[in-house]
Every structure is written in C-alpha cells, then in structure tokens.
Design a protein around this motif. Structure first.
Motif, PDB file in Angstrom:
ATOM      1  N   ILE A  97       0.848  -1.169   0.069  1.00 29.58           N
ATOM      2  CA  ILE A  97      -0.015  -0.088  -0.072  1.00 29.58           C
ATOM      3  C   ILE A  97       0.980   1.299   0.019  1.00 29.58           C
ATOM      4  O   ILE A  97       0.526   2.485  -0.150  1.00 29.58           O
ATOM      5  N   ALA A  98       2.214   1.092  -0.035  1.00 28.55           N
ATOM      6  CA  ALA A  98       2.987   2.265  -0.183  1.00 28.55           C
ATOM      7  C   ALA A  98       4.444   1.679  -0.866  1.00 28.55           C
ATOM      8  O   ALA A  98       4.537   0.640  -0.867  1.00 28.55           O
ATOM      9  N   GLY A  99       5.130   2.635  -1.468  1.00 29.63           N
ATOM     10  CA  GLY A  99       6.158   2.260  -2.247  1.00 29.63           C
ATOM     11  C   GLY A  99       5.927   2.062  -3.701  1.00 29.63           C
ATOM     12  O   GLY A  99       4.707   2.699  -4.133  1.00 29.63           O
ATOM     13  N   PRO A 100       7.208   1.544  -4.307  1.00 31.23           N
ATOM     14  CA  PRO A 100       6.746   1.439  -6.061  1.00 31.23           C
ATOM     15  C   PRO A 100       5.969   0.183  -6.435  1.00 31.23           C
ATOM     16  O   PRO A 100       5.721   0.508  -7.846  1.00 31.23           O
ATOM     17  N   ASP A 101       5.518  -0.619  -5.551  1.00 31.68           N
ATOM     18  CA  ASP A 101       4.790  -1.905  -6.051  1.00 31.68           C
ATOM     19  C   ASP A 101       3.496  -1.830  -5.662  1.00 31.68           C
ATOM     20  O   ASP A 101       2.853  -2.961  -5.691  1.00 31.68           O
ATOM     21  N   VAL A 102       2.817  -0.523  -5.376  1.00 29.27           N
ATOM     22  CA  VAL A 102       1.422  -0.676  -5.237  1.00 29.27           C
ATOM     23  C   VAL A 102       0.366  -0.783  -6.467  1.00 29.27           C
ATOM     24  O   VAL A 102       0.494  -0.162  -7.587  1.00 29.27           O
ATOM     25  N   ASP A 103      -0.312  -2.048  -6.304  1.00 25.00           N
ATOM     26  CA  ASP A 103      -1.315  -2.198  -7.507  1.00 25.00           C
ATOM     27  C   ASP A 103      -2.703  -1.536  -6.802  1.00 25.00           C
ATOM     28  O   ASP A 103      -3.356  -2.104  -6.290  1.00 25.00           O
ATOM     29  N   GLU A 104      -2.987  -0.276  -7.199  1.00 22.77           N
ATOM     30  CA  GLU A 104      -3.798   0.256  -6.653  1.00 22.77           C
ATOM     31  C   GLU A 104      -5.301  -0.418  -6.945  1.00 22.77           C
ATOM     32  O   GLU A 104      -6.191  -0.164  -5.975  1.00 22.77           O
ATOM     33  N   VAL A 138      14.551   0.728   1.278  1.00 23.06           N
ATOM     34  CA  VAL A 138      15.188   1.622   2.039  1.00 23.06           C
ATOM     35  C   VAL A 138      15.753   2.961   1.258  1.00 23.06           C
ATOM     36  O   VAL A 138      15.682   4.014   1.884  1.00 23.06           O
ATOM     37  N   ASP A 139      15.979   2.774  -0.139  1.00 23.41           N
ATOM     38  CA  ASP A 139      16.247   3.979  -0.700  1.00 23.41           C
ATOM     39  C   ASP A 139      15.257   4.673  -1.446  1.00 23.41           C
ATOM     40  O   ASP A 139      15.553   5.507  -2.467  1.00 23.41           O
ATOM     41  N   TYR A 140      14.020   4.581  -1.085  1.00 21.91           N
ATOM     42  CA  TYR A 140      12.895   5.057  -2.007  1.00 21.91           C
ATOM     43  C   TYR A 140      12.574   6.597  -1.337  1.00 21.91           C
ATOM     44  O   TYR A 140      12.683   6.769  -0.167  1.00 21.91           O
ATOM     45  N   ASP A 141      12.324   7.303  -2.302  1.00 19.53           N
ATOM     46  CA  ASP A 141      11.935   8.570  -1.892  1.00 19.53           C
ATOM     47  C   ASP A 141      10.625   8.811  -1.204  1.00 19.53           C
ATOM     48  O   ASP A 141       9.659   8.567  -1.466  1.00 19.53           O
ATOM     49  N   MET A 142      11.081   9.362   0.206  1.00 18.29           N
ATOM     50  CA  MET A 142      10.179   9.184   1.387  1.00 18.29           C
ATOM     51  C   MET A 142       9.072  10.359   0.850  1.00 18.29           C
ATOM     52  O   MET A 142       7.816  10.224   1.269  1.00 18.29           O
ATOM     53  N   VAL A 143       9.173  11.463   0.341  1.00 17.40           N
ATOM     54  CA  VAL A 143       8.339  12.286  -0.055  1.00 17.40           C
ATOM     55  C   VAL A 143       7.232  11.773  -1.153  1.00 17.40           C
ATOM     56  O   VAL A 143       5.952  12.052  -0.536  1.00 17.40           O
ATOM     57  N   LYS A 144       7.727  11.226  -2.185  1.00 17.40           N
ATOM     58  CA  LYS A 144       6.990  10.626  -3.015  1.00 17.40           C
ATOM     59  C   LYS A 144       6.169   9.485  -2.348  1.00 17.40           C
ATOM     60  O   LYS A 144       4.946   9.474  -2.622  1.00 17.40           O
ATOM     61  N   ALA A 145       6.683   8.878  -1.541  1.00 21.67           N
ATOM     62  CA  ALA A 145       5.830   7.602  -0.821  1.00 21.67           C
ATOM     63  C   ALA A 145       4.872   8.208   0.023  1.00 21.67           C
ATOM     64  O   ALA A 145       3.651   7.358  -0.001  1.00 21.67           O
ATOM     65  N   LYS A 146       5.062   9.208   0.780  1.00 19.56           N
ATOM     66  CA  LYS A 146       3.879  10.081   1.852  1.00 19.56           C
ATOM     67  C   LYS A 146       2.853  10.294   0.900  1.00 19.56           C
ATOM     68  O   LYS A 146       1.562  10.313   1.063  1.00 19.56           O
ATOM     69  N   ALA A 147       3.205  11.350  -0.223  1.00 16.26           N
ATOM     70  CA  ALA A 147       2.134  11.899  -1.311  1.00 16.26           C
ATOM     71  C   ALA A 147       1.464  10.948  -1.803  1.00 16.26           C
ATOM     72  O   ALA A 147      -0.008  10.760  -1.877  1.00 16.26           O
ATOM     73  N   ASP A 148       1.984   9.646  -2.415  1.00 11.16           N
ATOM     74  CA  ASP A 148       1.049   8.604  -3.005  1.00 11.16           C
ATOM     75  C   ASP A 148       0.296   7.893  -2.112  1.00 11.16           C
ATOM     76  O   ASP A 148      -0.690   7.704  -2.396  1.00 11.16           O
ATOM     77  N   PHE A 149       0.995   7.530  -0.795  1.00 16.05           N
ATOM     78  CA  PHE A 149       0.049   6.900   0.342  1.00 16.05           C
ATOM     79  C   PHE A 149      -1.143   7.812   0.803  1.00 16.05           C
ATOM     80  O   PHE A 149      -2.067   7.313   0.692  1.00 16.05           O
ATOM     81  N   ALA A 150      -0.712   9.226   0.829  1.00 15.26           N
ATOM     82  CA  ALA A 150      -2.012   9.797   1.319  1.00 15.26           C
ATOM     83  C   ALA A 150      -3.051  10.042   0.123  1.00 15.26           C
ATOM     84  O   ALA A 150      -4.474   9.815   0.441  1.00 15.26           O
ATOM     85  N   ILE A 180       6.066   5.839   8.318  1.00 16.01           N
ATOM     86  CA  ILE A 180       5.166   6.278   9.209  1.00 16.01           C
ATOM     87  C   ILE A 180       5.393   5.544  10.767  1.00 16.01           C
ATOM     88  O   ILE A 180       4.851   4.568  11.107  1.00 16.01           O
ATOM     89  N   THR A 181       6.568   6.020  11.284  1.00 20.15           N
ATOM     90  CA  THR A 181       7.065   5.448  12.694  1.00 20.15           C
ATOM     91  C   THR A 181       6.983   6.366  13.742  1.00 20.15           C
ATOM     92  O   THR A 181       7.394   6.222  14.798  1.00 20.15           O
ATOM     93  N   SER A 182       5.938   7.307  13.823  1.00 21.80           N
ATOM     94  CA  SER A 182       5.689   8.357  14.825  1.00 21.80           C
ATOM     95  C   SER A 182       4.311   8.743  14.654  1.00 21.80           C
ATOM     96  O   SER A 182       3.645   8.796  13.655  1.00 21.80           O
TER      97      SER A 182
END
Length: 295
Positions: A97-104, A138-150, A180-182
């Motif tokens: 549900i997050a990262g590059p491998d999401v099948d929406e 580990v090396d994935y763009d956190m900003v993109k991950a958060k935007a896509d997840f939202a 999302i660890t906080s």
C-alpha cells in the motif's frame, strides 16, 4: 506494581479505582476501555469488565473468507457478549500500500470487500497498521511515498464513508516498519487526507517504544479517534510490569478525548491478566480524568 498470585494487588487496584471514581461527578465522561482479544476470549473479556473487543480482518472480514464463512462470523458477532468494535491487520504483508509496487486497483477492490463486510458486521473501526504492507524500499523517495500513500488513503476513506466505517491510521515503530513510525508523521497523513472516515489511532505503546512525547497527542488533537496501549518492555497488558500511562492519558484528557482506549498486548495468563488489566488501566484513567485540566 506487578501482578501477584495472591490477588491482593488486584484487590488493591480495584479499591483505588472505586475510591477515585467516587470523587468523579456523575456527569464526568472518560474513555471507554476495550481489549484486542478476539471472539475466542469474548466471555472472559466480558467477565473481566470489558464491553468491547477487537478482532482481526483475516479472521472476520477478509475477502479470502467465503460468504458462508462470513455469515457464520456474523452469527458469532451477534451472539457475543462484547461488542466487536474494531478489527486490525487490515492489509496482508504481500499487498503493498506504499512504495513502488502498489497495485491500486487490487488494493481498492480488497478494501471494498473488507469495508463492506465491516459495515454489515457493525464493526466501526478498521485499524490501518499493516507494517509489512506499508514498508518501502530503503532507498525510496520518502516524499513521494507519503504523497502517493495519502492519495491512496483518500480513496480508501471514500469507500469507508460509503459503509459508515472509520479507518484508523496507526503509528508504528521502527522495529516493525520504516514508513510512518511516529504519531507526528501519521497525523501529517491524516491531515492531508482530510476525511471524516480516515482518522488517527494514537498507539501509546508504539509512542513509548519510539520515545515520542505525549505532547504529540496534544498536537494531533481532534485527529485522534482511537487509542491503543500496552506496556513498553514486553508489550504486556497494563499492570503486569506496572507501567505508568498517566502522562499520555493526561495528554488525551487535555484534548478532551472521550473515545476508546483499547489494550492490545501479549497475553500469557488471560484469566489473571485480563481482569487485572481492566482494573489497573481503569484506575489510571479515572485518576487522570478527575484532575482539573491545566493550560
């Protein structure tokens, strides 16, 4: 304070709880307690003082369950002494549900079934922890991950709204996931989604494990619709090690939180630990909510 076989400690905590409650006005409302113990321990949870329990999506609502199996679950829910208020383990670890491998499309179809069944079952809350499903490279763009997840969560929220269910984004810890660890970072996502059916689960256990300040509860404020708790060291039930949750409970009180606090921990001796946990946490909640709020 640790649980003692003699039962004197349990009696002492219960006595404190009764005395403290005696000083609280009849109009005082404070959070209601539940426990993530599942239908298998419904009777024990009820006898321990709980009126609400949590189950899991795989056991109760998963699309992997046939209609016949789901209907059998509905009968169990109806017959239960406790109200099944929440389900956790929303997404399996192999459904990203997050990262590059999401099948929406796959994620949304899965969520449609789960949330539809939650609505039928009267399950009000679905906890979105799903540590494996939301972990990212580990090396994935956190900003993109958060935007896509939202963006994905906005669509999940719309489905939840259709079935009158609330999805609760849970703050996890770094031993479980790297995304999302906080509570602070979870609150940022909930603010971005901005939907009444997508709210925040303030998990006090994870906050303590991450060394997160109770002040983050105050900062999150009205975003919080649920809270969970367990003791810090071994994720034991309240009272086993004697953890003091009052700083976090005081933060909840300060934001006028009157929702639910569910115990989600490891249970070794259910007949002893469950009733003691109810008494122990009830005493701390009553003590804090009887205090006068300070600025």
């Amino acid at each position: 304070m640790r649980i003692k076989k003699s039962g004197y400690t349990a009696f002492f905590i219960c006595l404190i709880y009764i005395i403290v409650c005696g000083f609280i006005s009849d109009k005082q409302v404070y959070p209601r307690l539940g426990i993530v113990s599942g239908l298998a321990q419904d009777s024990l949870a009820y006898a321990s003082g709980f009126k609400m329990i949590g189950e899991s999506v795989p056991k109760l609502l998963s699309p992997a369950l046939t209609d016949e199996q789901f209907n059998a679950n509905l009968k169990k829910i109806k017959a239960a002494k406790c109200k099944v208020l929440s389900c956790n383990l929303f997404f399996p670890s192999n459904m990203k549900i997050a990262g590059p491998d999401v099948d929406e499309a796959k994620v949304l179809a899965y969520a449609e079934t789960v949330l539809s069944r939650a609505g039928q079952a009267g399950v009000k809350f679905i906890v979105l922890g799903s540590s494996g499903a939301r972990s990212i490279p580990v090396d994935y763009d956190m900003v993109k991950a958060k935007a896509d997840f939202a963006g994905l969560c906005k669509k999940l929220a719309q489905i939840a709204g259709k079935y009158k269910v609330i999805i609760l984004l849970e703050n996890l810890e770094t031993t479980e996931t790297n995304f999302i660890t906080s509570l602070k970072s979870a609150a940022e996502i909930v603010r971005e989604v901005n939907h009444p059916n997508f709210r925040l689960n303030a998990d006090i256990f994870h906050m303590m494990r991450e060394g997160e300040s109770p002040n983050e509860i105050i900062e999150a404020g009205a975003l919080i619709a649920f809270s969970e708790v367990a003791e810090k060291q071994n994720r034991s039930l309240p009272g086993v090690m004697g953890d003091d949750f009052k700083p976090y409970l005081r933060a909840l009180h300060k934001i006028n939180y009157k929702g639910f606090i569910f115990i989600e921990g490891n249970i070794k001796n259910a007949p002893t630990e469950m009733p003691f946990a109810f008494q122990y946490l009830s005493a701390q909640v009553a003590a804090v909510y009887s205090e006068k709020k300070t600025d």
